[in-house]
Design an enzyme around this catalytic site. Structure first.
Site, PDB file in Angstrom:
ATOM      1  N   GLU A 102       0.876  -1.201  -0.129  1.00  0.00           N
ATOM      2  CA  GLU A 102      -0.058   0.059  -0.080  1.00  0.00           C
ATOM      3  C   GLU A 102       0.924   1.301   0.015  1.00  0.00           C
ATOM      4  OE1 GLU A 102      -3.104  -0.406   2.968  1.00  0.00           O
ATOM      5  OE2 GLU A 102      -3.373   1.829   3.206  1.00  0.00           O
ATOM      6  N   ASP A 104      -0.184   5.492   0.636  1.00  0.00           N
ATOM      7  CA  ASP A 104      -1.213   6.189   1.050  1.00  0.00           C
ATOM      8  C   ASP A 104      -0.882   7.689   1.193  1.00  0.00           C
ATOM      9  OD1 ASP A 104      -2.315   3.884   2.049  1.00  0.00           O
ATOM     10  OD2 ASP A 104      -1.476   3.768   3.775  1.00  0.00           O
ATOM     11  N   GLU A 106      -2.859  10.402   2.869  1.00  0.00           N
ATOM     12  CA  GLU A 106      -3.927  10.694   3.903  1.00  0.00           C
ATOM     13  C   GLU A 106      -4.166  12.040   4.547  1.00  0.00           C
ATOM     14  OE1 GLU A 106      -4.787   6.510   6.399  1.00  0.00           O
ATOM     15  OE2 GLU A 106      -2.933   7.577   6.769  1.00  0.00           O
ATOM     16  N   GLN A 119      -0.603  12.903   5.768  1.00  0.00           N
ATOM     17  CA  GLN A 119       0.237  11.842   6.127  1.00  0.00           C
ATOM     18  C   GLN A 119       0.343  10.891   5.141  1.00  0.00           C
ATOM     19  OE1 GLN A 119      -0.171   9.951  10.276  1.00  0.00           O
ATOM     20  NE2 GLN A 119      -1.161   8.204   9.008  1.00  0.00           N
ATOM     21  N   ARG A 130       5.403   3.302   8.492  1.00  0.00           N
ATOM     22  CA  ARG A 130       6.378   4.225   7.908  1.00  0.00           C
ATOM     23  C   ARG A 130       5.826   5.701   7.890  1.00  0.00           C
ATOM     24  NH1 ARG A 130       6.933  -0.812   5.027  1.00  0.00           N
ATOM     25  NH2 ARG A 130       9.004  -1.902   5.760  1.00  0.00           N
ATOM     26  N   TRP A 196      -8.133   9.197  16.173  1.00  0.00           N
ATOM     27  CA  TRP A 196      -6.942   9.213  16.290  1.00  0.00           C
ATOM     28  C   TRP A 196      -6.467  10.402  15.331  1.00  0.00           C
ATOM     29  CZ3 TRP A 196      -4.365   9.156  11.285  1.00  0.00           C
ATOM     30  CH2 TRP A 196      -5.021   8.614  10.507  1.00  0.00           C
TER      31      TRP A 196
END
Ligand SMILES: *[C@@H]1O[C@H](CO)[C@@H](O)[C@H](O)[C@H]1NC(C)=O
Length: 290
Positions: A102, A104, A106, A119, A130, A196
């Site tokens: 994956e 990402d 975000e 992120q 990571r 979160w």
């Protein structure tokens, strides 16, 4: 043929080309809505797409095709105003299994007037951890900006408006943690992550402001398209520039931009988090200029 007839024909040809360009991209032909189709909508011409989050559910879509290596790009405009707790993700993913690869992007929402955080993360064989976090040099809720992945067997580069913000190299030291075997889908989704996302979960989603909407357009892919049976791979362009030498390393201009980002916009880097990783992962000692 008389001159004006020729001119007329040329105009017709041009018109035809324009019309093709205008309706070049069909969402239905390229993507599937993976959940909550009633939270997905498009503009009248079908070229702008809206993903909606409310108290009931978020929404996500993914490409029908899988790709292994290429250039993947999309314009996004993120939920504005009070978007604390809301996460919009735009990513490449091999499958939803435990061993997935994956990449990402975000986008972590925030209270009105507080900055979004970008992120990024990289998974290989189900192992991530990571994370990097960046500030952006613009407000991503005001206008569309372009977010892109360059992926080949030498490097993975995350770009924001063509500025490289993150580089992950394939070297001898990192060949076991570099995702290069599994073809990936491109995926995007919006969801509630107020446990979160914003200030570590302190800021909760304020549902009074729902629905939250992220907007997309101009999906662009130049890549190697994966066709079963394995390992056939069909390039979507005649020139695989994304797989050629110039795309294995950053250009001098990109190095300047990348250094500027590193000095000014990085707010978290797992490679400097020795509390979390007393022994830093192998990839952390690889030079991005490699
Ligand atoms: C939200 O804003 C606060 C205050 O400026 C900041 O500390 C935080 O990093 C921002 N982003 C997130 C995702 O919490």
């Amino acid at each position: 043929m008389k001159a004006h007839t020729v001119l007329f024909l040329i105009c017709l040809l041009d018109l035809g080309r324009l019309m093709l360009a205008g309706s070049s991209f069909s969402f239905k032909e390229n993507f599937d809505v993976m959940w909550a189709p009633d939270h997905f909508s498009t503009s009248e011409d079908g070229q702008t797409w809206y993903l909606t989050l409310d108290k009931k559910t978020g929404c996500g879509f993914q490409t029908k095709n899988r790709y292994r290596f290429g250039w993947f790009s999309m314009k996004l405009k993120l939920v504005g105003g009070d978007s604390a707790g809301v996460v919009t993700a735009y990513y490449m993913i091999s499958d939803t299994g435990k061993e997935r690869d994956e990449l990402d992007f975000e986008f972590l929402g925030n209270r009105t007037g507080q900055p979004y955080t970008l992120q990024t993360n990289i998974y290989k064989g189900g192992v991530g951890g990571r994370e990097m976090r960046h500030m952006l040099w613009f407000d991503p809720t005001k206008d569309f900006h372009t977010y892109s992945f360059l992926w080949n067997d030498h490097q993975i580069v995350f770009f924001v408006d063509r500025v490289p913000i993150r580089i992950y190299k394939n070297t001898d030291a990192t060949k076991d943690v570099f995702p290069n075997e599994k073809p990936m889908y491109m995926f995007s989704s919006i969801w509630n992550a107020d446990d979160w996302a914003t200030r570590g979960g302190l800021e909760k989603t304020d549902w009074k402001n729902a629905p939250f909407v992220s907007t997309y357009k101009d999906f662009h892919v130049e890549a190697c398209q994966w066709e079963d049976p394995y390992p056939a791979c069909v390039s979507t362009t005649t020139q695989n520039w994304w797989d050629q030498y110039d795309a294995w390393i950053l250009s001098d201009g990109q190095k300047v931009d990348f250094s500027w980002v590193g000095r000014n916009l990085v707010i978290y880097d797992y490679c400097t988090d020795t509390t979390r990783y007393p022994k830093l992962p192998a990839e952390c000692s690889v030079s991005p200029w490699h």
